[in-house]
Design a protein around this motif. Structure first.
Motif, PDB file in Angstrom:
ATOM      1  N   SER A  98      -1.644  47.142  32.063  1.00 48.06           N
ATOM      2  CA  SER A  98      -0.233  47.201  31.687  1.00 48.06           C
ATOM      3  C   SER A  98       0.641  47.550  32.885  1.00 48.06           C
ATOM      4  O   SER A  98       1.742  46.998  33.048  1.00 48.06           O
ATOM      5  N   LYS A  99       0.167  48.446  33.727  1.00 45.96           N
ATOM      6  CA  LYS A  99       0.940  48.820  34.915  1.00 45.96           C
ATOM      7  C   LYS A  99       1.015  47.667  35.918  1.00 45.96           C
ATOM      8  O   LYS A  99       2.016  47.514  36.626  1.00 45.96           O
ATOM      9  N   LEU A 149       1.169  44.544  34.969  1.00 44.34           N
ATOM     10  CA  LEU A 149       2.209  43.700  34.376  1.00 44.34           C
ATOM     11  C   LEU A 149       3.584  44.284  34.655  1.00 44.34           C
ATOM     12  O   LEU A 149       4.538  43.546  34.942  1.00 44.34           O
ATOM     13  N   GLU A 150       3.706  45.601  34.565  1.00 44.91           N
ATOM     14  CA  GLU A 150       4.987  46.256  34.836  1.00 44.91           C
ATOM     15  C   GLU A 150       5.466  45.944  36.255  1.00 44.91           C
ATOM     16  O   GLU A 150       6.655  45.671  36.484  1.00 44.91           O
ATOM     17  N   LYS A 151       4.560  45.956  37.189  1.00 47.03           N
ATOM     18  CA  LYS A 151       4.908  45.651  38.579  1.00 47.03           C
ATOM     19  C   LYS A 151       5.405  44.219  38.709  1.00 47.03           C
ATOM     20  O   LYS A 151       6.376  43.938  39.418  1.00 47.03           O
ATOM     21  N   GLU A 152       4.753  43.298  38.016  1.00 51.97           N
ATOM     22  CA  GLU A 152       5.167  41.890  38.057  1.00 51.97           C
ATOM     23  C   GLU A 152       6.553  41.713  37.442  1.00 51.97           C
ATOM     24  O   GLU A 152       7.353  40.894  37.917  1.00 51.97           O
ATOM     25  N   ALA A 189       0.847  37.158  28.960  1.00 51.65           N
ATOM     26  CA  ALA A 189       0.424  38.563  28.888  1.00 51.65           C
ATOM     27  C   ALA A 189      -0.152  38.886  27.516  1.00 51.65           C
ATOM     28  O   ALA A 189       0.168  38.233  26.518  1.00 51.65           O
ATOM     29  N   GLU A 190      -0.989  39.899  27.457  1.00 53.45           N
ATOM     30  CA  GLU A 190      -1.548  40.343  26.183  1.00 53.45           C
ATOM     31  C   GLU A 190      -0.484  41.132  25.414  1.00 53.45           C
ATOM     32  O   GLU A 190       0.273  41.907  25.992  1.00 53.45           O
ATOM     33  N   PHE A 210       2.530  48.462  25.067  1.00 53.84           N
ATOM     34  CA  PHE A 210       2.264  49.631  25.909  1.00 53.84           C
ATOM     35  C   PHE A 210       3.471  49.930  26.791  1.00 53.84           C
ATOM     36  O   PHE A 210       3.897  51.096  26.911  1.00 53.84           O
ATOM     37  N   LEU A 211       4.029  48.910  27.418  1.00 52.97           N
ATOM     38  CA  LEU A 211       5.169  49.127  28.316  1.00 52.97           C
ATOM     39  C   LEU A 211       6.416  49.540  27.546  1.00 52.97           C
ATOM     40  O   LEU A 211       7.229  50.327  28.048  1.00 52.97           O
TER      41      LEU A 211
END
Length: 435
Positions: free
Chosen positions: A319-320, A322-325, A344-345, A351-352
């Motif tokens: 998840s982190k 993905l957050e960066k992306e 993304a899942e 989660f984010l």
């Protein structure tokens, strides 16, 4: 068409309807009696969304389920060899359980049942609660016929949970937990006699006979509840959550985290395809305040599989990433953000929404869920007429549809040009005038 079939058609999504039709076609060809039963019927008749499809067959359910999976490309999620049931996940995130019509006999409380094939009527009479013992025939000769031997329809009208027999909590004590899970989800009351049966079973400490496999199945069922936090809170009040971990009946029950999960799920518009494997995020929240020893004990008590714990333990790191992306300046265009998130899942997105502290992440996730994803799913295949000669289902067609989605999201019209109409030939009077 019966009233119940009409009601069913109006409750199912397009993807669920497709799955229903595929199973009906297979059952008819195999000459097997097929029924929609259990939770799907309860939810339809009670006016709730149908989340999962529950089918019962008078025949070899596991063999039939695996054959359907091979024919349709559905994934086999789980197989219950004891109760002769298989769970499938179809494209579009539709899940369906196919189980054998059966009778279960218990030599001892909480023990492994002796399962024998049965008719659908025998199966329904032996279920846990009356609202779960309703079925709808999907067979040619009796299609649309409602089967309700325990009068569960009346309980739905009264909004009441009633045990289908005198020994439901003694035969299978995990039903002590299931009673409260259903009560929270449906917001029903518990019928007086059933309440007495429940209290008697608690006095006899029947919960001590619940095996690890049954606890695991019920924990997975709680994970997909819309308000899982309220279910856990209720079980804690009933002193049943200690079956998983005594620590969860105190301050270590993550009520704030589950409240945030409920809000995150409410951001997903009704009716859109958004699949999220609920278990990894649920387990993350459930164990967030537990220490390593308490967490290990919970995993053992619920007989969680290595793949399940692995997905949960990897969730935060994925998840982190993905957050960066999502912080990239390259995602300013709607189509770019859509491309990043559609792959993304679903549990990473949730989660984010719960844990990310960055405003830009929340804004982009909300835009994706509430604007871009619904807009993309509104584009029907027939809109590609004139844009491609590819056939639906082919990679070329999928590519053309993607390009159409990107163009629409970015506000670029991508529609086939209207045909040019030739001017009609001049009539005789016009020709003379020009002469």
């Amino acid at each position: 068409m019966s009233d119940y079939l009409f009601m069913l058609e109006n409750h199912l999504s397009t993807e669920q309807t497709r799955v229903l039709e595929e199973l009906q076609a297979y059952a008819a060809k195999a000459n097997v009696n097929l029924f929609l039963a259990g939770g799907a019927m309860r939810d339809m008749l009670g006016g709730f969304p149908i989340r999962d499809l529950d089918f019962t067959v008078e025949g070899p359910a596991i063999k039939i389920g695996k054959a359907i999976a091979e024919k349709t490309g559905a994934a086999v999620v789980s197989v219950d060899d004891t109760r002769k049931a298989v769970e499938l996940r179809f494209s579009g995130g539709v899940t369906a359980e196919i189980s054998m019509a059966r009778q279960e006999r218990y030599a001892k409380a909480g023990g492994r049942p002796v399962v024998t094939p049965a008719t659908i009527h025998e199966d329904l009479r032996g279920r846990d609660f009356a609202v779960n013992s309703i079925a709808l025939s999907l067979n040619r000769a009796s299609r649309g016929l409602l089967l309700d031997p325990n009068n569960g329809l009346a309980d739905l009208e009264r909004k009441e949970l009633r045990a289908a027999g005198n020994y439901v909590f003694y035969d299978d004590p995990v039903r002590l937990l299931r009673l409260h899970r259903l009560r929270v989800r449906l917001n029903f009351t518990i019928e007086d006699r059933t309440r007495m049966q429940y209290e008697n079973a608690r006095e006899a400490q029947m919960e001590a006979h619940i095996g690890a496999a049954a606890l695991g199945r019920e924990l997975r069922a709680i994970a997909v509840e819309a308000n899982a936090g309220e279910v856990l809170h209720t079980l804690a009040e009933e002193r049943l959550l200690k079956l998983y971990s005594p620590a969860l009946e105190g301050a270590k029950l993550n009520q704030q985290g589950f409240a945030k999960l409920l809000k995150a799920r409410q951001l997903v518009p009704a009716g859109i395809q958004f699949y999220a494997d609920d278990l990894p995020l649920f387990l993350y929240l459930l164990t967030e305040k537990l220490n390593a020893k308490e967490t290990a004990a919970l995993v053992e008590k619920a007989a969680l599989e290595r793949a399940e714990t692995g997905a949960w333990l990897k969730l935060e790191a994925k998840s982190k990433k993905l957050e960066k992306e999502l912080k990239s300046a390259k995602l300013t265009k709607p189509s770019a953000l859509y491309q990043a998130l559609v792959k993304a899942e679903g549990n990473q997105i949730l989660f984010l929404l719960i844990y990310s502290q960055q405003r830009i992440i929340h804004d982009r996730l909300r835009n994706y869920l509430q604007k871009y994803l619904p807009a993309a799913q509104e584009i029907a295949d027939n809109e590609l007429e004139g844009l491609t000669d590819a056939k639906p289902g082919t990679p070329k067609f999928a590519k053309a549809k993607e390009e159409l989605i990107y163009a629409r999201l970015d506000g670029r019209s991508k529609k086939p040009a209207p045909p040019v109409e030739e001017a009609p030939p001049p009539g005789p009077g016009m020709a003379r005038a020009r002469g």
